[in-house]
Design a protein around this motif. Structure first.
Motif, PDB file in Angstrom:
ATOM      1  N   ALA A 158      38.636  35.176  34.168  1.00  0.00           N
ATOM      2  CA  ALA A 158      39.390  33.944  34.405  1.00  0.00           C
ATOM      3  C   ALA A 158      40.178  33.553  33.155  1.00  0.00           C
ATOM      4  CB  ALA A 158      38.444  32.812  34.803  1.00  0.00           C
ATOM      5  N   TYR A 159      39.588  33.769  31.985  1.00  0.00           N
ATOM      6  CA  TYR A 159      40.276  33.483  30.723  1.00  0.00           C
ATOM      7  C   TYR A 159      41.553  34.304  30.646  1.00  0.00           C
ATOM      8  CZ  TYR A 159      41.093  33.314  25.663  1.00  0.00           C
ATOM      9  OH  TYR A 159      41.651  33.141  24.431  1.00  0.00           O
ATOM     10  N   TRP A 160      41.400  35.593  30.944  1.00  0.00           N
ATOM     11  CA  TRP A 160      42.558  36.472  30.863  1.00  0.00           C
ATOM     12  C   TRP A 160      43.619  36.065  31.901  1.00  0.00           C
ATOM     13  CZ3 TRP A 160      45.103  39.939  34.029  1.00  0.00           C
ATOM     14  CH2 TRP A 160      46.023  40.772  33.386  1.00  0.00           C
TER      15      TRP A 160
ATOM     16  N   SER B 132      27.640  42.933  46.065  1.00  0.00           N
ATOM     17  CA  SER B 132      27.771  41.470  46.160  1.00  0.00           C
ATOM     18  C   SER B 132      28.618  40.904  45.030  1.00  0.00           C
ATOM     19  CB  SER B 132      26.389  40.817  46.121  1.00  0.00           C
ATOM     20  OG  SER B 132      25.570  41.376  47.107  1.00  0.00           O
ATOM     21  N   LEU B 133      28.531  41.525  43.849  1.00  0.00           N
ATOM     22  CA  LEU B 133      29.355  41.066  42.725  1.00  0.00           C
ATOM     23  C   LEU B 133      30.827  41.131  43.104  1.00  0.00           C
ATOM     24  CD1 LEU B 133      27.711  42.661  39.543  1.00  0.00           C
ATOM     25  CD2 LEU B 133      27.853  40.235  40.128  1.00  0.00           C
ATOM     26  N   LEU B 134      31.223  42.277  43.680  1.00  0.00           N
ATOM     27  CA  LEU B 134      32.625  42.437  44.076  1.00  0.00           C
ATOM     28  C   LEU B 134      32.974  41.456  45.194  1.00  0.00           C
ATOM     29  CD1 LEU B 134      32.851  46.315  44.037  1.00  0.00           C
ATOM     30  CD2 LEU B 134      34.016  44.723  42.500  1.00  0.00           C
ATOM     31  N   TYR B 135      32.034  41.332  46.145  1.00  0.00           N
ATOM     32  CA  TYR B 135      32.277  40.516  47.327  1.00  0.00           C
ATOM     33  C   TYR B 135      32.465  39.033  46.948  1.00  0.00           C
ATOM     34  CZ  TYR B 135      31.251  38.496  51.928  1.00  0.00           C
ATOM     35  OH  TYR B 135      31.285  37.794  53.102  1.00  0.00           O
ATOM     36  N   SER B 136      31.713  38.545  45.965  1.00  0.00           N
ATOM     37  CA  SER B 136      31.763  37.119  45.616  1.00  0.00           C
ATOM     38  C   SER B 136      32.625  36.825  44.389  1.00  0.00           C
ATOM     39  CB  SER B 136      30.351  36.584  45.369  1.00  0.00           C
ATOM     40  OG  SER B 136      29.622  36.600  46.565  1.00  0.00           O
ATOM     41  N   LEU B 137      33.200  37.885  43.804  1.00  0.00           N
ATOM     42  CA  LEU B 137      33.985  37.708  42.575  1.00  0.00           C
ATOM     43  C   LEU B 137      35.027  36.588  42.656  1.00  0.00           C
ATOM     44  CD1 LEU B 137      34.341  38.928  39.717  1.00  0.00           C
ATOM     45  CD2 LEU B 137      36.115  40.396  40.678  1.00  0.00           C
ATOM     46  N   PRO B 138      35.892  36.559  43.704  1.00  0.00           N
ATOM     47  CA  PRO B 138      36.918  35.503  43.732  1.00  0.00           C
ATOM     48  C   PRO B 138      36.329  34.101  43.817  1.00  0.00           C
ATOM     49  CG  PRO B 138      36.893  36.729  45.788  1.00  0.00           C
ATOM     50  CD  PRO B 138      36.023  37.477  44.831  1.00  0.00           C
ATOM     51  N   PHE B 139      35.124  33.986  44.392  1.00  0.00           N
ATOM     52  CA  PHE B 139      34.533  32.648  44.547  1.00  0.00           C
ATOM     53  C   PHE B 139      34.062  32.091  43.205  1.00  0.00           C
ATOM     54  CE2 PHE B 139      34.625  34.442  48.661  1.00  0.00           C
ATOM     55  CZ  PHE B 139      34.908  33.377  49.486  1.00  0.00           C
ATOM     56  N   ALA B 140      33.889  32.981  42.217  1.00  0.00           N
ATOM     57  CA  ALA B 140      33.578  32.512  40.866  1.00  0.00           C
ATOM     58  C   ALA B 140      34.862  32.411  40.039  1.00  0.00           C
ATOM     59  CB  ALA B 140      32.595  33.458  40.186  1.00  0.00           C
ATOM     60  N   VAL B 141      35.671  33.478  40.070  1.00  0.00           N
ATOM     61  CA  VAL B 141      36.837  33.553  39.174  1.00  0.00           C
ATOM     62  C   VAL B 141      37.864  32.465  39.493  1.00  0.00           C
ATOM     63  CG1 VAL B 141      38.818  34.963  38.554  1.00  0.00           C
ATOM     64  CG2 VAL B 141      36.551  35.984  38.642  1.00  0.00           C
TER      65      VAL B 141
ATOM     66  N   ALA C 136      41.050  28.058  37.726  1.00  0.00           N
ATOM     67  CA  ALA C 136      41.721  26.797  38.052  1.00  0.00           C
ATOM     68  C   ALA C 136      41.338  25.718  37.044  1.00  0.00           C
ATOM     69  CB  ALA C 136      41.353  26.349  39.464  1.00  0.00           C
ATOM     70  N   SER C 137      40.050  25.675  36.667  1.00  0.00           N
ATOM     71  CA  SER C 137      39.652  24.612  35.736  1.00  0.00           C
ATOM     72  C   SER C 137      40.114  24.918  34.314  1.00  0.00           C
ATOM     73  CB  SER C 137      38.144  24.381  35.795  1.00  0.00           C
ATOM     74  OG  SER C 137      37.455  25.552  35.459  1.00  0.00           O
ATOM     75  N   PHE C 138      40.145  26.198  33.920  1.00  0.00           N
ATOM     76  CA  PHE C 138      40.700  26.521  32.593  1.00  0.00           C
ATOM     77  C   PHE C 138      42.165  26.108  32.543  1.00  0.00           C
ATOM     78  CE2 PHE C 138      37.687  30.446  32.123  1.00  0.00           C
ATOM     79  CZ  PHE C 138      36.609  29.585  32.052  1.00  0.00           C
TER      80      PHE C 138
END
Lengths: 224, 391
Positions: free
Chosen positions: A28-30, A94-103, A108-110
């Motif tokens: 997300a930083y990048w 699951s990491l791949l599957y849920s990645l956008p829900f974290a990133v 957005a907040s950064f």
């Protein structure tokens, strides 16, 4: 209610959402600060699991984890067994599957942190990373909590990827949603009903907590 | 450019690492966009220790210039140096990162960190110091800027003036080699403004660094009274003491003046550039005998040129005795001709040697002063209540 499946699912969701905080923050930083002209391609890739059928994602993950892929072979030489149809394989899928829900909440907040604060921090002698740690992260608390909770809730309810990557092994890869499917298949409706209701309530509570916390920008808990 | 006398820094433990004086040199070109399309910022500027005021309309390139010096944006070409050390040089491909420049920058929005207390904000730039020293240094500057009492509060919980002080203290405590202030006083009332400028001057007595202060407020330029650099469309058009260079017209438009109750034709008698004023003789249409002279703000005009002066009836004062010890520059004896009640005010028509002024009073003021037609009064006109327009 199948408690074994329930705790397995909670364990999976907790591991995945915790790992996603660690993986998601740098991504997300990048995505927030990079000026690379092809950045949008990475953005699209990260967002892909939102629109892709879980079976498609699951299929590619299965192929990538299998003993014919370099990753699968490397893992096999390390541990003696393949990643497919294991709990570890489930975590990767699951990491791949849920990645956008974290990133996406992270980014957005950064991105919503006022640039002039970053400029002020820089002219006060802080490097970009120090600024990120002392200004951006603290001001993005709400987004971090949201990303964590959304990826947790999303992992709780996954079905397609689990079925493709993990199969249906009790105590190893049988999650709640697979269990519900199983029970329906065997016409065990009352049990399916209980489990489905439990999943519904948990998901609702998690989301309520997220939206409740985001209502006040500075609060991280009702005690503040 | 006026030469400034450098006062040697006092031996001060805070400034031991500071050069006695540093000079800021800027020679840059940069194409930048504004509302009217893109234009070129082309600046060659040397600022010695002390205040240098950058004056110009919005979009003149003032903030872009500061951003270039701070390193937030790069010029297209040129050189920026402070105290002889290069911060940017396009030929030598030098470009020091913002966070290594040690240039204090107080942004127009202050940019205080909302999640930190006033004291944490001030201590923010002292990262490299030990805890005890960091605390001592920030306490010292909180004290110097009279904000110790708000040290545990967050920016949202303190007043505008206090926020301004926190922002200044935060920039100064790091002992920058130059200080950039982008309209830091814009949101403040006059007393707060002057006390803040006083504190800033005190600080710079010891530190002797160049301070670039951006403003688009003429009165601020005269109030600060230091070297002023006038920017127009990306270029320096004038530079010097305020009274030498601040002759930019502040003439009003006809539409603006149309709401004024008192409008007179006037001719310019004398210009007092050192005071920022001029003397005008009213030549009204009602003029029969005698003349009225007014001291007005200075605008771009020649002696003898014709102007129109507008004064709001509500800006005028009436006195029943000759006032003494007043700051207002114009005190005109006259006689009340008529009193016309209008809702909650009274409109008094006062004849001052043939020139009639309309003055608005409250009913209470009329009764207290026992005003009646025929009574002798004095009309008081502040210099800055006179608004000028070309005829």
């Amino acid at each position: 209610m199948n408690w074994q499946a329930f705790w397995l699912t909670v364990r999976l969701a907790a591991i995945v959402s915790t790992l996603l905080v660690a993986i998601g923050i740098p991504i997300a930083y990048w995505l927030t600060y990079s000026r690379w002209r092809w950045k949008f391609l990475i953005e699209a890739t990260v967002a892909l699991p939102i629109v892709l059928p879980p079976t498609v994602l699951g299929f590619y993950v299965l192929v990538a984890l299998g003993s014919r892929s370099p990753l699968g072979r490397w893992w096999e030489s390390l541990t003696g067994h393949t990643l497919a149809f294991t709990f570890e394989g489930l975590v990767i899928g699951s990491l791949l599957y849920s990645l956008p829900f974290a990133v996406q909440p992270f980014a957005a907040s950064f991105g919503s942190v006022d640039r002039t604060l970053l400029h002020a921090s820089a002219s006060l002698g802080h490097s970009p990373l120090q600024t990120f740690r002392r200004i951006v992260l603290p001001l993005s608390k709400a987004g971090l909590v949201t990303g964590f909770a959304l990826s947790f809730a999303h992992t709780l309810g996954e079905f397609g990827v689990v079925l493709m990557v993990g199969g249906n092994i009790p105590g190893v890869t049988r999650t709640i949603s697979i269990d519900i499917y199983d029970q329906v298949q065997t016409a065990n409706y009352s049990s399916a009903n209980q489990t489905a209701l439990a999943l519904l309530v948990i998901s609702f509570v998690v989301l309520s907590v997220v939206y409740g916390l985001n209502r006040r920008p500075w609060a991280v808990g009702p005690w503040q | 450019m006026a030469v400034k006398i450098l006062i040697p820094a006092r031996p001060d433990p805070l400034s031991s690492t500071q050069p006695i004086s540093s000079e800021l040199e800027v020679r840059i070109r940069k194409r930048f966009p504004n509302v009217e399309g893109s234009f070129i910022l082309n600046i060659h500027l040397r600022a010695l220790a002390g205040f240098t005021i950058l004056f110009g309309a919005s979009g003149a390139g003032k903030t872009t210039l500061l951003d270039c010096i701070a390193g937030l944006t790069d010029p297209d070409e040129g050189r920026i140096a402070v105290g002889g050390e290069e911060l940017y040089d396009s030929e030598k491909r030098v470009g020091i990162a913002v966070w290594k420049r040690r240039i204090g920058y107080v942004h127009q929005d202050l940019a205080l960190f909302p999640h930190l207390t006033a004291e944490e904000n001030v201590a923010y730039g002292l990262r490299a110091l030990r805890d005890s020293e960091r605390k001592a240094r920030s306490r010292e500057i909180l004290d110097a800027f009279r904000i110790v009492h708000v040290r545990d509060r967050r920016p949202a919980q303190i007043s505008g003036g206090e926020r301004q002080r926190v922002a200044l203290a935060r920039a100064l405590v790091t002992e920058p080699r130059a200080l950039l202030l982008d309209e830091p006083l814009a949101a403040l009332d006059q007393p707060t403004k002057s006390s803040l400028v006083g504190d800033l001057r005190n600080w710079n007595q010891h530190h002797r660094v160049p301070i670039l202060l951006v403003t688009h407020n003429r009165e601020e330029v005269f109030a600060l009274g230091d070297e002023v650099v006038i920017l127009e469309a990306g270029r320096i058009v004038a530079q010097g003491q305020p009274h030498e260079v601040m002759r930019a017209p502040q003439l009003e438009t006809a539409a603006h003046l149309s709401g004024f109750e008192n409008i007179f034709d006037a001719s310019v008698l004398a210009l007092h550039e050192d005071r920022g004023t001029m003397r005008c003789k009213l030549t009204t249409r009602h003029l029969r005998s005698g003349t009225v002279e007014l001291e007005t703000p200075l605008v771009r005009a020649e002696v003898g040129s014709q102007l129109r002066v507008g004064i709001r009836a509500g800006d005028l004062l009436l006195a029943t005795e000759s006032p003494r010890g007043l700051s207002a520059r114009n005190i005109l004896p006259g006689i009340i001709r008529r009193l016309e009640p209008r809702d909650v005010i009274v409109s008094a028509i006062v004849d001052c040697g043939g020139t009639e002024f309309e003055v608005h009073l409250t009913l209470a003021a009329r009764d207290a002063l026992q005003l009646d037609p025929g009574k002798s009064v004095w009309v008081v006109v502040k210099t800055h209540s006179c608004h000028l327009m070309k005829t």
